[in-house]
Design an enzyme around this catalytic site. Structure first.
Site, PDB file in Angstrom:
ATOM      1  N   ASP A   1     -14.758  -9.829  -6.241  1.00  0.00           N
ATOM      2  CA  ASP A   1     -15.914 -10.436  -6.940  1.00  0.00           C
ATOM      3  C   ASP A   1     -17.104  -9.391  -6.949  1.00  0.00           C
ATOM      4  O   ASP A   1     -17.615  -9.002  -5.978  1.00  0.00           O
ATOM      5  CB  ASP A   1     -16.333 -11.616  -6.149  1.00  0.00           C
ATOM      6  CG  ASP A   1     -17.465 -12.416  -6.854  1.00  0.00           C
ATOM      7  OD1 ASP A   1     -17.152 -13.130  -7.687  1.00  0.00           O
ATOM      8  OD2 ASP A   1     -18.667 -12.192  -6.553  1.00  0.00           O
ATOM      9  N   TYR A  55     -24.989  -6.693  -9.407  1.00  0.00           N
ATOM     10  CA  TYR A  55     -25.017  -5.725  -8.136  1.00  0.00           C
ATOM     11  C   TYR A  55     -24.575  -4.309  -8.132  1.00  0.00           C
ATOM     12  O   TYR A  55     -24.902  -3.670  -7.054  1.00  0.00           O
ATOM     13  CB  TYR A  55     -23.402  -6.447  -7.388  1.00  0.00           C
ATOM     14  CG  TYR A  55     -23.236  -7.649  -7.173  1.00  0.00           C
ATOM     15  CD1 TYR A  55     -24.287  -8.441  -7.170  1.00  0.00           C
ATOM     16  CD2 TYR A  55     -22.105  -8.394  -6.822  1.00  0.00           C
ATOM     17  CE1 TYR A  55     -24.002 -10.095  -6.952  1.00  0.00           C
ATOM     18  CE2 TYR A  55     -21.980  -9.515  -6.615  1.00  0.00           C
ATOM     19  CZ  TYR A  55     -22.954 -10.669  -6.566  1.00  0.00           C
ATOM     20  OH  TYR A  55     -22.861 -11.895  -6.272  1.00  0.00           O
ATOM     21  N   LYS A 114     -19.956 -11.116 -13.204  1.00  0.00           N
ATOM     22  CA  LYS A 114     -20.766 -12.241 -13.811  1.00  0.00           C
ATOM     23  C   LYS A 114     -21.859 -11.484 -14.823  1.00  0.00           C
ATOM     24  O   LYS A 114     -22.505 -10.471 -14.500  1.00  0.00           O
ATOM     25  CB  LYS A 114     -21.578 -12.661 -12.466  1.00  0.00           C
ATOM     26  CG  LYS A 114     -20.683 -12.920 -11.583  1.00  0.00           C
ATOM     27  CD  LYS A 114     -21.622 -13.525 -10.165  1.00  0.00           C
ATOM     28  CE  LYS A 114     -20.484 -13.793  -9.051  1.00  0.00           C
ATOM     29  NZ  LYS A 114     -20.641 -12.458  -8.336  1.00  0.00           N
ATOM     30  N   HIS A 171     -23.887 -15.709 -14.424  1.00  0.00           N
ATOM     31  CA  HIS A 171     -24.417 -15.832 -12.869  1.00  0.00           C
ATOM     32  C   HIS A 171     -25.277 -17.035 -12.768  1.00  0.00           C
ATOM     33  O   HIS A 171     -25.122 -17.465 -11.479  1.00  0.00           O
ATOM     34  CB  HIS A 171     -25.030 -14.263 -12.670  1.00  0.00           C
ATOM     35  CG  HIS A 171     -24.971 -13.966 -11.484  1.00  0.00           C
ATOM     36  ND1 HIS A 171     -24.938 -12.655 -11.134  1.00  0.00           N
ATOM     37  CD2 HIS A 171     -24.937 -14.605 -10.359  1.00  0.00           C
ATOM     38  CE1 HIS A 171     -24.775 -12.464  -9.951  1.00  0.00           C
ATOM     39  NE2 HIS A 171     -24.870 -13.847  -9.208  1.00  0.00           N
TER      40      HIS A 171
HETATM   41  N1  LIG Z   1     -22.894 -16.464  -7.764  1.00  0.00           N
HETATM   42  C1  LIG Z   1     -23.985 -16.057  -6.998  1.00  0.00           C
HETATM   43  O1  LIG Z   1     -25.076 -16.453  -7.221  1.00  0.00           O
HETATM   44  C2  LIG Z   1     -23.753 -15.677  -5.836  1.00  0.00           C
HETATM   45  C3  LIG Z   1     -24.444 -15.439  -4.649  1.00  0.00           C
HETATM   46  C4  LIG Z   1     -24.118 -14.852  -3.407  1.00  0.00           C
HETATM   47  C5  LIG Z   1     -22.956 -14.314  -3.173  1.00  0.00           C
HETATM   48  N2  LIG Z   1     -21.954 -14.298  -4.188  1.00  0.00           N
HETATM   49  C6  LIG Z   1     -20.740 -13.658  -4.185  1.00  0.00           C
HETATM   50  O2  LIG Z   1     -20.049 -14.485  -2.990  1.00  0.00           O
HETATM   51  C7  LIG Z   1     -19.763 -13.364  -1.874  1.00  0.00           C
HETATM   52  C8  LIG Z   1     -19.712 -13.909  -0.727  1.00  0.00           C
HETATM   53  O3  LIG Z   1     -21.301 -14.412  -0.161  1.00  0.00           O
HETATM   54  P1  LIG Z   1     -22.082 -13.534   0.584  1.00  0.00           P
HETATM   55  O4  LIG Z   1     -21.864 -11.962   0.695  1.00  0.00           O
HETATM   56  O5  LIG Z   1     -23.399 -13.831   0.166  1.00  0.00           O
HETATM   57  O6  LIG Z   1     -22.054 -14.265   2.002  1.00  0.00           O
HETATM   58  P2  LIG Z   1     -20.752 -14.469   3.123  1.00  0.00           P
HETATM   59  O7  LIG Z   1     -19.523 -13.850   2.747  1.00  0.00           O
HETATM   60  O8  LIG Z   1     -21.092 -15.913   3.445  1.00  0.00           O
HETATM   61  O9  LIG Z   1     -21.313 -13.598   4.587  1.00  0.00           O
HETATM   62  C9  LIG Z   1     -21.554 -12.350   4.375  1.00  0.00           C
HETATM   63  C10 LIG Z   1     -22.120 -11.909   5.838  1.00  0.00           C
HETATM   64  O10 LIG Z   1     -21.090 -12.677   6.796  1.00  0.00           O
HETATM   65  C11 LIG Z   1     -20.667 -11.378   7.884  1.00  0.00           C
HETATM   66  N3  LIG Z   1     -19.403 -11.676   7.855  1.00  0.00           N
HETATM   67  C12 LIG Z   1     -18.211 -11.638   7.159  1.00  0.00           C
HETATM   68  N4  LIG Z   1     -17.014 -11.708   7.826  1.00  0.00           N
HETATM   69  C13 LIG Z   1     -17.498 -12.264   9.029  1.00  0.00           C
HETATM   70  C14 LIG Z   1     -16.696 -12.568  10.166  1.00  0.00           C
HETATM   71  N5  LIG Z   1     -15.352 -12.475  10.154  1.00  0.00           N
HETATM   72  N6  LIG Z   1     -17.282 -12.864  11.438  1.00  0.00           N
HETATM   73  C15 LIG Z   1     -18.669 -12.650  11.586  1.00  0.00           C
HETATM   74  N7  LIG Z   1     -19.201 -12.409  10.460  1.00  0.00           N
HETATM   75  C16 LIG Z   1     -18.817 -12.083   9.377  1.00  0.00           C
HETATM   76  C17 LIG Z   1     -20.890 -10.201   7.017  1.00  0.00           C
HETATM   77  O11 LIG Z   1     -21.091  -9.013   8.100  1.00  0.00           O
HETATM   78  P3  LIG Z   1     -20.434  -7.947   8.167  1.00  0.00           P
HETATM   79  O12 LIG Z   1     -20.312  -7.033   6.895  1.00  0.00           O
HETATM   80  O13 LIG Z   1     -20.819  -7.373   9.538  1.00  0.00           O
HETATM   81  O14 LIG Z   1     -18.928  -8.539   8.483  1.00  0.00           O
HETATM   82  C18 LIG Z   1     -22.003 -10.590   6.037  1.00  0.00           C
HETATM   83  O15 LIG Z   1     -23.376 -10.331   6.807  1.00  0.00           O
HETATM   84  C19 LIG Z   1     -20.865 -12.259  -2.021  1.00  0.00           C
HETATM   85  O16 LIG Z   1     -20.306 -11.119  -1.645  1.00  0.00           O
HETATM   86  C20 LIG Z   1     -20.608 -12.273  -3.648  1.00  0.00           C
HETATM   87  O17 LIG Z   1     -19.609 -11.667  -4.341  1.00  0.00           O
HETATM   88  C21 LIG Z   1     -22.191 -15.000  -5.411  1.00  0.00           C
END
Ligand SMILES: NC(=O)c1ccc[n+]([C@@H]2O[C@H](COP(=O)([O-])OP(=O)(O)OC[C@H]3O[C@@H](n4cnc5c(N)ncnc54)[C@H](OP(=O)(O)O)[C@@H]3O)[C@@H](O)[C@H]2O)c1
Length: 272
Positions: free
Chosen positions: A43, A48, A73, A104
């Site tokens: 994704d 980004y 997006k 987005h």
């Molecule tokens: N459509 C939208 O508006 C929107 C908004 C936000 C995000 N997104 C998409 O959704 C994806 C996921 O959301 P996100 O990146 O915001 O947050 P997330 O995946 O919920 O969380 C990422 C965080 O969790 C930690 N983490 C990941 N795996 C872990 C594990 N097994 N144990 C402990 N900590 C862990 C990571 O740190 P480490 O790197 O240290 O593991 C990072 O700090 C994004 O990357 C993006 O592609 C879309």
């Protein structure tokens, strides 16, 4: 790997790799690592700034393009600029098509923006189209006018904000519910939630794995992001156990109906 099917018959991996806030300098390496470990869905987004690096990792992976699912997006509003933006994203990623392109965030001209997605879909540049951060009334407005029904709505979803109303609405309309920030973006206390720790201990899994399993068992697509090699591998390894109905009920009862993240802005505060 589990798969879900979109309303146009396209199959999508239930779990993918997120790249939000992943600096371009380390994106290609991390995405390549993820694909090598077995991730088949990635994704990214125009805003980004790492579509090129995601595309480079996809093209250099040695995995057949047909077996990978790449999402991007839009960050534009309106028909013409969005059409141009899709072509720029394809050029930048050096890809012939995206598997999914979503709006987005709601824009001032959702119908024009969506019309561009429909046109690119009909031209074969996108295998599926949809939206992100759209509430039910905004999705309904699109459905009422659309030639091509949206296939996905990507919204903030984790165990503290399970989005039950939206989930029901999306299911009724045969639109796949995709979660962003399934692990609370590292800003929520969800990974140290005692009820989840107890379940994790039973399966000898981490709390992150239990959360990802819970969401995918609810027919919610997840795209956790990590740059830690241990976490990247761990997050993929969630399909070798199944939560019982009692455990699902325990986790369902953790829903607070709002984000567990204290967002600095209005982000994530959309009324669904
Ligand atoms: N459509 C939208 O508006 C929107 C908004 C936000 C995000 N997104 C998409 O959704 C994806 C996921 O959301 P996100 O990146 O915001 O947050 P997330 O995946 O919920 O969380 C990422 C965080 O969790 C930690 N983490 C990941 N795996 C872990 C594990 N097994 N144990 C402990 N900590 C862990 C990571 O740190 P480490 O790197 O240290 O593991 C990072 O700090 C994004 O990357 C993006 O592609 C879309």
């Amino acid at each position: 790997m589990g798969y879900f099917e979109l309303n146009n018959g396209v199959k999508v991996p239930a779990l993918g790799f997120g790249t939000y806030q992943m600096p371009p300098a380390i994106t290609e390496e991390n995405v390549a690592k993820a694909i090598n470990l077995g991730y088949r869905s990635i994704d990214t987004a125009q805003n980004y700034g790492n579509e090129a690096e995601v595309g480079a990792a996809v093209n250099g992976s040695g995995v057949s393009r047909d077996d990978l699912f790449v999402t991007s997006k839009t960050q534009t509003s309106g028909y013409k600029t969005t059409l141009r933006g899709i072509d720029e994203s394809l050029r930048s990623a050096q890809l012939d098509y995206f598997d999914l392109m979503i709006i987005h965030w709601p824009t001032i001209d959702n119908s024009g923006t969506y019309k561009a997605l429909e046109e690119a879909y009909q031209a074969g540049k996108l295998r599926a189209i949809g939206v992100s951060n759209f509430n039910s009334s905004k999705v309904q407005k699109l459905i009422d006018r659309a030639e091509v029904k949206p296939m996905i709505d990507q919204i903030e979803t984790d165990v503290y904000w399970q989005q039950n109303k939206m989930h029901k609405f999306l299911n009724q309309n045969n639109i796949l519910h995709e979660s962003w920030a399934p692990l609370g973006e590292g800003l929520s206390p969800v990974l140290s939630e005692p009820a989840i720790i107890r379940i994790a201990e039973k399966y000898q899994k981490s709390t992150a794995q239990v959360i990802l399993r819970f969401l995918t068992q609810q027919h919610i697509m997840v795209i956790p992001k990590s740059t830690n090699p241990v976490h990247i591998a761990e997050n993929l390894n969630v399909f070798d156990f199944k939560l019982t109905d009692d455990e699902l009920d325990i986790i369902k009862s953790l829903d607070q109906g709002h984000s567990g993240v204290n967002w600095p802005s209005s982000m994530g505060q959309e009324a669904y």
